[in-house]
Design a protein around this motif. Structure first.
Motif, PDB file in Angstrom:
ATOM      1  N   ALA A 119      43.357  45.485   4.867  1.00 50.21           N
ATOM      2  CA  ALA A 119      42.070  44.460   4.761  1.00 50.21           C
ATOM      3  C   ALA A 119      41.953  43.332   4.141  1.00 50.21           C
ATOM      4  N   ASP A 120      42.057  43.720   2.478  1.00 52.15           N
ATOM      5  CA  ASP A 120      40.872  43.081   1.456  1.00 52.15           C
ATOM      6  C   ASP A 120      41.698  42.234   0.650  1.00 52.15           C
ATOM      7  N   LEU A 121      43.226  42.142   1.295  1.00 57.76           N
ATOM      8  CA  LEU A 121      44.337  41.871   0.167  1.00 57.76           C
ATOM      9  C   LEU A 121      44.592  39.979   0.794  1.00 57.76           C
ATOM     10  N   SER A 122      45.068  39.276  -0.280  1.00 52.97           N
ATOM     11  CA  SER A 122      45.515  38.466  -0.121  1.00 52.97           C
ATOM     12  C   SER A 122      46.913  37.721   0.687  1.00 52.97           C
ATOM     13  N   LEU A 123      46.972  37.163   1.744  1.00 54.05           N
ATOM     14  CA  LEU A 123      47.662  36.972   2.169  1.00 54.05           C
ATOM     15  C   LEU A 123      49.276  36.775   0.980  1.00 54.05           C
ATOM     16  N   ASP A 124      48.756  35.472   0.240  1.00 58.99           N
ATOM     17  CA  ASP A 124      49.688  36.090  -0.810  1.00 58.99           C
ATOM     18  C   ASP A 124      49.966  36.601  -2.663  1.00 58.99           C
ATOM     19  N   VAL A 125      49.587  38.418  -1.956  1.00 58.92           N
ATOM     20  CA  VAL A 125      49.107  39.454  -2.506  1.00 58.92           C
ATOM     21  C   VAL A 125      51.585  39.426  -2.054  1.00 58.92           C
ATOM     22  N   VAL A 126      51.756  39.615  -3.565  1.00 63.50           N
ATOM     23  CA  VAL A 126      53.346  40.277  -3.567  1.00 63.50           C
ATOM     24  C   VAL A 126      52.982  41.366  -3.597  1.00 63.50           C
ATOM     25  N   GLU A 127      54.446  42.541  -3.638  1.00 64.99           N
ATOM     26  CA  GLU A 127      54.651  43.486  -3.662  1.00 64.99           C
ATOM     27  C   GLU A 127      54.788  43.982  -5.321  1.00 64.99           C
ATOM     28  N   ARG A 128      54.425  45.659  -5.234  1.00 67.50           N
ATOM     29  CA  ARG A 128      53.891  45.815  -6.335  1.00 67.50           C
ATOM     30  C   ARG A 128      55.668  46.880  -7.095  1.00 67.50           C
ATOM     31  N   GLY A 129      55.660  46.680  -8.176  1.00 65.14           N
ATOM     32  CA  GLY A 129      57.470  47.290  -8.878  1.00 65.14           C
ATOM     33  C   GLY A 129      57.827  46.631  -8.774  1.00 65.14           C
ATOM     34  N   ARG A 130      58.045  45.665  -7.966  1.00 64.45           N
ATOM     35  CA  ARG A 130      59.638  44.269  -8.130  1.00 64.45           C
ATOM     36  C   ARG A 130      59.020  43.775  -8.818  1.00 64.45           C
ATOM     37  N   PRO A 131      60.603  43.040  -9.301  1.00 61.67           N
ATOM     38  CA  PRO A 131      60.673  42.305 -10.211  1.00 61.67           C
ATOM     39  C   PRO A 131      60.221  40.371  -9.386  1.00 61.67           C
ATOM     40  N   ALA A 132      59.548  40.256 -10.103  1.00 61.02           N
ATOM     41  CA  ALA A 132      58.523  38.228  -9.079  1.00 61.02           C
ATOM     42  C   ALA A 132      59.362  37.687  -8.399  1.00 61.02           C
ATOM     43  N   GLU A 133      60.853  37.816  -8.625  1.00 60.53           N
ATOM     44  CA  GLU A 133      61.468  36.801  -7.914  1.00 60.53           C
ATOM     45  C   GLU A 133      61.980  37.602  -6.729  1.00 60.53           C
ATOM     46  N   GLU A 134      61.995  38.779  -6.272  1.00 60.67           N
ATOM     47  CA  GLU A 134      62.247  39.726  -5.542  1.00 60.67           C
ATOM     48  C   GLU A 134      61.179  39.885  -4.397  1.00 60.67           C
ATOM     49  N   ALA A 135      60.060  39.696  -5.159  1.00 58.54           N
ATOM     50  CA  ALA A 135      58.723  40.500  -4.170  1.00 58.54           C
ATOM     51  C   ALA A 135      58.331  39.854  -3.047  1.00 58.54           C
ATOM     52  N   ALA A 136      57.785  40.288  -2.210  1.00 55.89           N
ATOM     53  CA  ALA A 136      57.397  39.664  -0.462  1.00 55.89           C
ATOM     54  C   ALA A 136      55.953  39.810  -1.097  1.00 55.89           C
ATOM     55  N   SER A 137      55.764  38.946  -0.208  1.00 53.25           N
ATOM     56  CA  SER A 137      54.442  38.624  -0.543  1.00 53.25           C
ATOM     57  C   SER A 137      53.732  39.292   0.929  1.00 53.25           C
ATOM     58  N   LEU A 138      52.598  38.887   0.910  1.00 51.41           N
ATOM     59  CA  LEU A 138      51.935  40.441   2.212  1.00 51.41           C
ATOM     60  C   LEU A 138      52.314  39.457   3.805  1.00 51.41           C
ATOM     61  N   ARG A 139      52.309  38.249   3.149  1.00 53.55           N
ATOM     62  CA  ARG A 139      52.725  37.272   4.320  1.00 53.55           C
ATOM     63  C   ARG A 139      53.688  37.795   5.284  1.00 53.55           C
ATOM     64  N   PHE A 140      54.715  37.921   4.065  1.00 47.62           N
ATOM     65  CA  PHE A 140      56.112  37.840   4.338  1.00 47.62           C
ATOM     66  C   PHE A 140      56.283  39.217   4.328  1.00 47.62           C
ATOM     67  N   ALA A 141      55.571  40.443   4.484  1.00 48.97           N
ATOM     68  CA  ALA A 141      55.605  41.182   5.434  1.00 48.97           C
ATOM     69  C   ALA A 141      54.759  41.623   6.503  1.00 48.97           C
ATOM     70  N   LEU A 142      53.930  41.154   6.598  1.00 52.82           N
ATOM     71  CA  LEU A 142      53.405  40.824   7.964  1.00 52.82           C
ATOM     72  C   LEU A 142      54.706  40.400   9.269  1.00 52.82           C
ATOM     73  N   CYS A 143      54.773  38.919   8.561  1.00 51.37           N
ATOM     74  CA  CYS A 143      56.120  38.363   9.864  1.00 51.37           C
ATOM     75  C   CYS A 143      57.076  39.279   9.618  1.00 51.37           C
ATOM     76  N   HIS A 144      57.505  40.151   8.521  1.00 49.10           N
ATOM     77  CA  HIS A 144      58.922  41.213   8.809  1.00 49.10           C
ATOM     78  C   HIS A 144      58.527  42.377   9.738  1.00 49.10           C
ATOM     79  N   MET A 145      57.137  42.881   9.979  1.00 49.99           N
ATOM     80  CA  MET A 145      56.675  43.973  10.772  1.00 49.99           C
ATOM     81  C   MET A 145      56.513  43.357  12.125  1.00 49.99           C
ATOM     82  N   ILE A 146      55.971  42.351  12.204  1.00 47.35           N
ATOM     83  CA  ILE A 146      56.400  42.105  13.379  1.00 47.35           C
ATOM     84  C   ILE A 146      57.889  41.357  14.242  1.00 47.35           C
TER      85      ILE A 146
END
Length: 173
Positions: A119-146
């Motif tokens: 709810a309060d996260l930027s759509l640009d926040v990325v996954e935690r615990g992954r190397p930066a080059e493999e981490a998806a943004s919240l925006r990507f996660a939402l598109c993927h989940m749709i």
């Protein structure tokens, strides 16, 4: 989850993304409404025996959990996920002994938790615990989940029609 309406035509990006995801999520319960316990676990696709209404609901619940809790929120997997390195890749779909009502309630609760988590996260926040080059943004996660949810709602639509002839996006009578 009760059926929700489409998001407004001119809403901001966040409202659009979450609105479309919530709409698809609401179809999951709708497509399972009125199924008997037997039908919820009926295997109608011989080449995909795990793809039952119950199995799909369980899968969608775990996909919500893995993307939003483990991925975006960074909740560590402490063994609560149904799969392991030596387990079946679709282990979350082995739910023949779990009532569909329970699975739907767990799915709805996970969707509420997902929405609260982001709810309060930027759509640009990325996954935690992954190397930066493999981490998806919240925006990507939402598109993927749709995409993921809509694809499986389509599966539910076809499976439901094969089971009892109910089709479309209206509540069964």
């Amino acid at each position: 989850m009760t059926r929700v309406e489409r998001p407004p035509l001119t809403a901001d990006e966040r409202t659009q993304l979450i609105g479309w995801l919530d709409l698809q999520r609401s179809f999951v319960r709708m497509k399972c409404t009125g199924l008997s316990a037997e039908d919820a676990h009926r295997k109608v696709l011989p080449t995909s025996p795990l793809m039952t209404p119950a199995g799909l609901v369980a899968h969608l619940r775990w996909v919500e959990y893995t993307w939003f809790q483990m991925g975006i929120a960074g909740v560590p997997d402490t063994g609560q996920t149904p799969w392991t390195e030596d387990g079946h890749v679709d282990a979350e779909m082995f739910v023949d002994d779990v009532p569909i009502a329970q699975l739907l309630d767990e799915y709805d609760e996970e969707c509420r938790r997902s929405n609260a988590t982001i709810a309060d996260l930027s759509l640009d926040v990325v996954e935690r615990g992954r190397p930066a080059e493999e981490a998806a943004s919240l925006r990507f996660a939402l598109c993927h989940m749709i995409e993921e949810t809509a694809r499986h709602v389509g599966h539910l639509d076809i499976i439901r029609e094969l089971i009892d002839g109910v089709k479309g996006y209206t509540e069964p009578e």
